[in-house]
Design a protein around this motif. Sequence first.
Motif, PDB file in Angstrom:
ATOM      1  N   LEU A   5       9.572 -10.714  25.177  1.00 48.31           N
ATOM      2  CA  LEU A   5       8.645 -11.404  26.071  1.00 48.31           C
ATOM      3  C   LEU A   5       7.199 -11.330  25.602  1.00 48.31           C
ATOM      4  N   ALA A  35      15.478 -11.022  29.541  1.00 54.29           N
ATOM      5  CA  ALA A  35      15.348 -12.423  29.133  1.00 54.29           C
ATOM      6  C   ALA A  35      16.342 -12.743  28.029  1.00 54.29           C
ATOM      7  N   PHE A  48      11.964 -18.197  31.317  1.00 54.75           N
ATOM      8  CA  PHE A  48      13.079 -17.675  30.525  1.00 54.75           C
ATOM      9  C   PHE A  48      14.342 -17.628  31.376  1.00 54.75           C
ATOM     10  N   ALA A  50      17.400 -15.496  32.278  1.00 51.70           N
ATOM     11  CA  ALA A  50      17.552 -14.036  32.218  1.00 51.70           C
ATOM     12  C   ALA A  50      18.788 -13.606  32.993  1.00 51.70           C
ATOM     13  N   TYR A 113       4.540 -11.448  36.304  1.00 51.95           N
ATOM     14  CA  TYR A 113       5.890 -12.010  36.211  1.00 51.95           C
ATOM     15  C   TYR A 113       6.412 -12.350  37.609  1.00 51.95           C
TER      16      TYR A 113
END
Length: 460
Positions: A5, A35, A48, A50, A113
Motif C-alpha cells: 500500500l 490488499a 484496492f 482486499a 484509510y
Amino acid sequence: MSQCLNPDCLQPNSKTTIFCQKCGSKLLLTDRYRALKILGQGGFGRTFLAVDEHKPSQPYCVIKQFLPQAQGTNNQQKAEELFQQEAIQLEQLGKHQQIPELFAYFIQDHRQYLVQEYIEGQNLAQELAQSGAFSETKIVNLLGDLLPVLAFIHQKPLIHRDIKPENIIRRKSDNKFVLVDFGAAKAATRTALAVTGTVIGSAGYVAPEQALGKPTFASDLYSLGVTCIHLLTNKEPFDLFDVSEGDWVWRDYLTVKVNNTLGQVLDKLLQQGTKKRFQTAQEVLEALQLTEKPISPPTPQPDIELKSAKGVNYEQLEQFLKAGSWKEADEETANKMLEVAERTKEGWLRVEDIDKFPCEDLRTIDQLWVKYSNGRFGFSVQKRIYESLGGTLSYEEKAWEAFGDQVGWRVYGNWLYYDQLRFNLTVKDGHLPLWGYWGRVVAGCGGWLSGAALLSHRDL
C-alpha cells in the motif's frame, strides 16, 4: 497476492507475507485487512480489492486510501475533509442493502484509510460500453430501483452530489443497483443549504444550482436525469445539451423507443430551474406510476399445516417466506412444484401437470405465500386478479397481457425479464410468486398456457 500500500512502492508480494519484500512496509492494515490488487484511482486516492483476515471466510472488502492529486494547502485540507466526510456519511446512513456498508475508518503510516463492503458487478459506464444504449425498459427499471435509495438518503438528510453512471453498480448477485462513492455527499440541514459551499460534482452531470455551490435534493434528481439520457443515447452529456438554445436535445440522438410518459419525466428531471423540477424521489415514482401501496402491519395468523400428498417438505419455503427472502422463496416454490409433479429433471410443467397437481400441495404453497405477505402474494391472489380481468382456463392473449400489466410483470407493454423484476414488498399485489411463469416451471408458449391453467385451478 498481497499488494503493498506504500504509494511509492506498490510491490506485489506473496499472500502470506507480513512485510513488503521491497520497501518493508506493513502489508496488513490494523493487522486485519490485506490488499490484493488495485481496483482504481481517482482524485482523492486509490481503491484496492482486499480481504478481511479476521473472519473465517476471509470475505472481500474494499480499501480506500487517501492519496489526493490536488496541489496547494487549501486543496489538500479540503480533500482530507471530504475523505473523512465519506466515512462519516456512510456511518450516518446506517445499513441499506443498496449502499455499501462502512466497516472501518483509521489512520496508518500517516495515511487515511476507509474500508467498506465490496460490491461485485459492473458500474453502468462499463455496462454501457459493453452493451450499448439502454432500452426504455432498462431505464424504467433503473429509476424504479434507485429512486427509493435516493429517497432514503434524502431523508437522513443528505445530498449525494455525484450521481453518474460510474457511481451506480449493478450488483452481480441480484442485479440490484447500488449507489456508491459518498465522498461528495453533503449534510442537507437548513443552515447548510442556505450557505454557498464548495462546488463538487462531475462535469456534465452537475445541476446548475450545484455548480454555483448551492445544491438541493432536486440536484441529485437532475444528475439522475442526465445519467438516464446518457445511458439511453450512449452520448456524453455535453453532446446532448444545446448551449445556444439552453436546452437538452437528447431525443435527437435516440436509437431506441421512448414512450411519452418516460420522456416527460426525463424532461422534468432536466429542467434548469430548480422549482420546475421534481422535488422528491417519490414524485418521480408517482409520475412513472411506480408508486407502491402502503404496507400494512401483518395480522397474526394461525400456523399452516404443511400438507403434501407426495411427502414433500415445505419447511424451507416457510423459512424463506417468514424471513422476507422473496426471491429465494420464489425459487424454492418452483423447486417444490417440480418435485411434486416429478418433473425436476425436465425443469418445467405441462398443462396436464397443473391439472393433476394435488390440491393439498397447491393449497399449502398458496397459504404460505398469502400468510407471510399479509395477503398480497400467492396463487389465489393472482387468480382473483386474473379472473377480474376476464381471464379463463383458455389462454387469451389480451387477458394475460392485462394481468401482466396489473401485477407488474410488464412495463409500457414490454414483458420484463426475470432479472429485471423486484423481490420486495414495494411491488404490486399479485407480483409473486412468478418464477414458474418465467423460468423452470413453464417455458415459451406453453408457459402462458400453463400459467392460465394454474390461475384457473379449481383448488385455489
